[in-house]
Scaffold this motif. Sequence first.
Motif, PDB file in Angstrom:
ATOM      1  N   THR A   1       0.704  -1.122   0.163  1.00  0.00           N
ATOM      2  CA  THR A   1      -0.261  -0.236   0.206  1.00  0.00           C
ATOM      3  C   THR A   1       0.623   1.270  -0.210  1.00  0.00           C
ATOM      4  OG1 THR A   1      -2.117   1.189   1.161  1.00  0.00           O
ATOM      5  CG2 THR A   1      -0.190   0.091   2.638  1.00  0.00           C
ATOM      6  N   ALA A   2       0.700   2.408  -0.889  1.00  0.00           N
ATOM      7  CA  ALA A   2       1.538   3.353  -0.602  1.00  0.00           C
ATOM      8  C   ALA A   2       0.355   4.397  -0.427  1.00  0.00           C
ATOM      9  CB  ALA A   2       1.998   4.146  -2.794  1.00  0.00           C
ATOM     10  N   ILE A   3      -0.203   4.309   0.616  1.00  0.00           N
ATOM     11  CA  ILE A   3      -1.644   5.506   0.983  1.00  0.00           C
ATOM     12  C   ILE A   3      -0.652   6.129   2.740  1.00  0.00           C
ATOM     13  CG2 ILE A   3      -4.095   5.909   1.905  1.00  0.00           C
ATOM     14  CD1 ILE A   3      -4.834   4.151  -0.221  1.00  0.00           C
ATOM     15  N   ALA A   4      -1.150   4.726   3.304  1.00  0.00           N
ATOM     16  CA  ALA A   4      -0.694   5.159   5.357  1.00  0.00           C
ATOM     17  C   ALA A   4       0.636   4.474   5.236  1.00  0.00           C
ATOM     18  CB  ALA A   4      -1.898   5.158   5.744  1.00  0.00           C
ATOM     19  N   ARG A   5       1.586   5.039   6.383  1.00  0.00           N
ATOM     20  CA  ARG A   5       2.279   4.464   7.552  1.00  0.00           C
ATOM     21  C   ARG A   5       2.288   4.593   8.702  1.00  0.00           C
ATOM     22  NH1 ARG A   5       7.153   6.358   8.245  1.00  0.00           N
ATOM     23  NH2 ARG A   5       7.546   8.647   6.302  1.00  0.00           N
ATOM     24  N   SER A   6       2.586   4.005  10.223  1.00  0.00           N
ATOM     25  CA  SER A   6       2.421   4.325  10.936  1.00  0.00           C
ATOM     26  C   SER A   6       3.423   4.099  12.074  1.00  0.00           C
ATOM     27  CB  SER A   6       1.397   4.654  11.624  1.00  0.00           C
ATOM     28  OG  SER A   6       0.547   2.988  11.712  1.00  0.00           O
TER      29      SER A   6
ATOM     30  N   VAL B   1       0.182   9.763   5.785  1.00  0.00           N
ATOM     31  CA  VAL B   1      -0.817   9.659   5.370  1.00  0.00           C
ATOM     32  C   VAL B   1      -0.052  10.303   3.846  1.00  0.00           C
ATOM     33  CG1 VAL B   1      -2.811  10.372   4.205  1.00  0.00           C
ATOM     34  CG2 VAL B   1      -3.106   9.676   6.596  1.00  0.00           C
ATOM     35  N   ARG B   2       0.064   9.535   2.531  1.00  0.00           N
ATOM     36  CA  ARG B   2       0.705   9.523   1.323  1.00  0.00           C
ATOM     37  C   ARG B   2       2.301  10.703   1.279  1.00  0.00           C
ATOM     38  NH1 ARG B   2      -1.344   6.899  -2.828  1.00  0.00           N
ATOM     39  NH2 ARG B   2      -3.825   6.956  -2.557  1.00  0.00           N
ATOM     40  N   GLU B   3       2.437  10.222   2.995  1.00  0.00           N
ATOM     41  CA  GLU B   3       3.910  11.086   2.959  1.00  0.00           C
ATOM     42  C   GLU B   3       3.826  12.310   3.415  1.00  0.00           C
ATOM     43  OE1 GLU B   3       6.857   8.929   3.627  1.00  0.00           O
ATOM     44  OE2 GLU B   3       5.715   7.480   2.645  1.00  0.00           O
ATOM     45  N   VAL B   4       2.962  12.205   3.650  1.00  0.00           N
ATOM     46  CA  VAL B   4       2.413  13.771   4.271  1.00  0.00           C
ATOM     47  C   VAL B   4       2.181  13.276   6.277  1.00  0.00           C
ATOM     48  CG1 VAL B   4       1.004  15.274   4.427  1.00  0.00           C
ATOM     49  CG2 VAL B   4       1.382  14.221   2.255  1.00  0.00           C
ATOM     50  N   ASN B   5       2.968  14.144   7.041  1.00  0.00           N
ATOM     51  CA  ASN B   5       2.561  13.488   8.323  1.00  0.00           C
ATOM     52  C   ASN B   5       1.059  14.400   8.901  1.00  0.00           C
ATOM     53  OD1 ASN B   5       2.969  14.523  11.151  1.00  0.00           O
ATOM     54  ND2 ASN B   5       4.989  13.643  10.625  1.00  0.00           N
ATOM     55  N   LEU B   6       0.469  13.255   9.885  1.00  0.00           N
ATOM     56  CA  LEU B   6      -1.172  13.222   9.600  1.00  0.00           C
ATOM     57  C   LEU B   6      -0.605  14.956  10.838  1.00  0.00           C
ATOM     58  CD1 LEU B   6      -4.031  12.568   9.616  1.00  0.00           C
ATOM     59  CD2 LEU B   6      -3.609  11.464  10.985  1.00  0.00           C
ATOM     60  N   VAL B   7      -0.133  14.521  11.616  1.00  0.00           N
ATOM     61  CA  VAL B   7      -0.429  15.703  13.604  1.00  0.00           C
ATOM     62  C   VAL B   7       0.232  16.851  12.480  1.00  0.00           C
ATOM     63  CG1 VAL B   7       0.359  15.941  15.345  1.00  0.00           C
ATOM     64  CG2 VAL B   7      -0.418  13.604  14.396  1.00  0.00           C
ATOM     65  N   GLU B   8       1.629  17.026  12.043  1.00  0.00           N
ATOM     66  CA  GLU B   8       2.154  17.687  11.848  1.00  0.00           C
ATOM     67  C   GLU B   8       1.415  19.012  10.683  1.00  0.00           C
ATOM     68  OE1 GLU B   8       4.079  19.361  14.455  1.00  0.00           O
ATOM     69  OE2 GLU B   8       4.196  17.554  15.264  1.00  0.00           O
ATOM     70  N   ASP B   9       0.875  18.460   9.526  1.00  0.00           N
ATOM     71  CA  ASP B   9       1.022  18.815   7.595  1.00  0.00           C
ATOM     72  C   ASP B   9      -0.723  18.844   7.756  1.00  0.00           C
ATOM     73  OD1 ASP B   9       3.332  19.869   8.950  1.00  0.00           O
ATOM     74  OD2 ASP B   9       3.961  17.720   7.791  1.00  0.00           O
ATOM     75  N   ILE B  10      -1.885  18.463   8.711  1.00  0.00           N
ATOM     76  CA  ILE B  10      -2.947  17.716   8.034  1.00  0.00           C
ATOM     77  C   ILE B  10      -3.585  18.351   8.958  1.00  0.00           C
ATOM     78  CG2 ILE B  10      -4.379  16.695   7.034  1.00  0.00           C
ATOM     79  CD1 ILE B  10      -2.080  14.463   6.108  1.00  0.00           C
TER      80      ILE B  10
ATOM     81  N   THR C   1     -11.779  18.094   1.866  1.00  0.00           N
ATOM     82  CA  THR C   1     -11.556  17.746   0.531  1.00  0.00           C
ATOM     83  C   THR C   1     -10.798  17.924   0.691  1.00  0.00           C
ATOM     84  OG1 THR C   1     -13.849  18.996   0.592  1.00  0.00           O
ATOM     85  CG2 THR C   1     -12.051  19.386  -1.716  1.00  0.00           C
ATOM     86  N   GLU C   2      -9.078  18.371   1.199  1.00  0.00           N
ATOM     87  CA  GLU C   2      -7.884  18.479   0.335  1.00  0.00           C
ATOM     88  C   GLU C   2      -7.540  17.012   0.803  1.00  0.00           C
ATOM     89  OE1 GLU C   2      -5.702  23.225   1.166  1.00  0.00           O
ATOM     90  OE2 GLU C   2      -6.361  22.508   2.451  1.00  0.00           O
ATOM     91  N   MET C   3      -7.834  16.766   1.948  1.00  0.00           N
ATOM     92  CA  MET C   3      -7.220  15.451   2.434  1.00  0.00           C
ATOM     93  C   MET C   3      -7.658  14.668   1.321  1.00  0.00           C
ATOM     94  SD  MET C   3      -5.533  13.504   4.585  1.00  0.00           S
ATOM     95  CE  MET C   3      -5.675  11.956   5.798  1.00  0.00           C
ATOM     96  N   PHE C   4      -8.797  14.163   1.646  1.00  0.00           N
ATOM     97  CA  PHE C   4      -9.877  13.302   0.380  1.00  0.00           C
ATOM     98  C   PHE C   4      -8.949  13.109  -0.945  1.00  0.00           C
ATOM     99  CE2 PHE C   4     -14.305  11.940  -2.524  1.00  0.00           C
ATOM    100  CZ  PHE C   4     -13.862  11.106  -1.793  1.00  0.00           C
ATOM    101  N   LEU C   5      -8.448  14.750  -1.715  1.00  0.00           N
ATOM    102  CA  LEU C   5      -8.450  14.556  -3.090  1.00  0.00           C
ATOM    103  C   LEU C   5      -6.453  13.917  -2.578  1.00  0.00           C
ATOM    104  CD1 LEU C   5      -9.035  18.032  -4.158  1.00  0.00           C
ATOM    105  CD2 LEU C   5      -9.099  15.900  -4.958  1.00  0.00           C
TER     106      LEU C   5
ATOM    107  N   ILE D   1      -5.205  11.227  -5.688  1.00  0.00           N
ATOM    108  CA  ILE D   1      -4.830  11.468  -5.856  1.00  0.00           C
ATOM    109  C   ILE D   1      -2.926  11.232  -5.565  1.00  0.00           C
ATOM    110  CG2 ILE D   1      -6.066  12.642  -7.409  1.00  0.00           C
ATOM    111  CD1 ILE D   1      -4.839  15.757  -6.990  1.00  0.00           C
ATOM    112  N   GLY D   2      -2.806  10.834  -4.458  1.00  0.00           N
ATOM    113  CA  GLY D   2      -1.248  10.783  -3.846  1.00  0.00           C
ATOM    114  C   GLY D   2      -0.615  12.006  -3.411  1.00  0.00           C
ATOM    115  N   THR D   3      -1.152  13.328  -4.422  1.00  0.00           N
ATOM    116  CA  THR D   3       0.262  14.037  -4.458  1.00  0.00           C
ATOM    117  C   THR D   3      -0.753  15.649  -3.978  1.00  0.00           C
ATOM    118  OG1 THR D   3      -0.710  15.302  -5.857  1.00  0.00           O
ATOM    119  CG2 THR D   3       1.323  14.208  -6.144  1.00  0.00           C
ATOM    120  N   ARG D   4      -0.571  16.677  -3.083  1.00  0.00           N
ATOM    121  CA  ARG D   4      -1.144  17.861  -1.910  1.00  0.00           C
ATOM    122  C   ARG D   4      -1.725  18.859  -3.666  1.00  0.00           C
ATOM    123  NH1 ARG D   4       0.373  20.279   2.556  1.00  0.00           N
ATOM    124  NH2 ARG D   4       2.083  19.428   3.061  1.00  0.00           N
ATOM    125  N   PRO D   5      -3.331  18.636  -3.635  1.00  0.00           N
ATOM    126  CA  PRO D   5      -4.212  19.303  -4.669  1.00  0.00           C
ATOM    127  C   PRO D   5      -4.161  20.767  -4.740  1.00  0.00           C
ATOM    128  CG  PRO D   5      -5.645  18.931  -2.408  1.00  0.00           C
ATOM    129  CD  PRO D   5      -3.939  18.453  -2.115  1.00  0.00           C
TER     130      PRO D   5
END
Length: 263
Positions: free
Chosen positions: A9-14, A21-30, A37-41, A45-49
């Motif tokens: 899977t390339a969606i999430a790791r912990s 999530v998609r290599e973006v830090n959930l706590v710090e950056d999301i 809607t940004e999170m859904f995209l 699509i795997g990248t920041r919209p």
Amino acid sequence: MRTKAKPSTAIARSDAQSIFVREVNLVEDIIGEMSFTEMFLLQLIGTRPTPAQVRILDTVLVTLMEHGITPSVIATRLIYHSAPDALQAAVAAGLLGVGTTFIGTMEGCAALLEEILAAPEGMEARARAIAERQHAARTPVHGFGHPHHKPDDPRSPKMLAVAEREGVPGRHIAALRMLSVQVDAVYGRHLTINATGATAALLGEIGIPQKVMRGVAVVSRSAGLVGHILEESRNPSGAYIWETVDESIPYAPDASTQDTKKA
């Protein structure tokens, strides 16, 4: 003997301290930084919209969320009446109605738009062929027509205008408009571009794959159904709907039942 590769899977790791999530830090950056809607995209699509992608998906989500007492809403209200302790069952019942008749036809329309865009003979010729094919087969053209909004669905022009204002490439919108011209010509009357037709074009413009477009409708309608459940809890209509149907549809034994009695 060749060993099968393990799925991944390339969606999430912990780990114990962090979640990505998609290599973006959930706590710090999301959390607190991204909208739903940004999170859904990001998930899709795997990248920041881009801001344009966010506004266009927001347009679709708010458009599809609500349309009154539809079949999906009736199902939700009846199941909530039957099992008020299981809100999720009532939402699920309503979501089962997201199909090729109501709400979910953007997938079929998106397939037609992709066919037009890939046609070697040109968009106009393929759009005409599609309209003639659907007309001859007496099958609906997904994304066109509406039982209540005539002559035009008021939502569609605004949706397309939002996307065009955001500077999307416009290929899918152009294909939709071309198909609309040919559908009217072949059917001999005006068939409105409905909200799911506009949705197919908008989601295509921002790179949402056709195979998951109906999922966008599912996400949007889920929120709408929760609103109906809250209203149902305060101002119940489920029992009234049930009683109305029960009173309005009389029992009428068919001929086979009568023949059985005679035998």
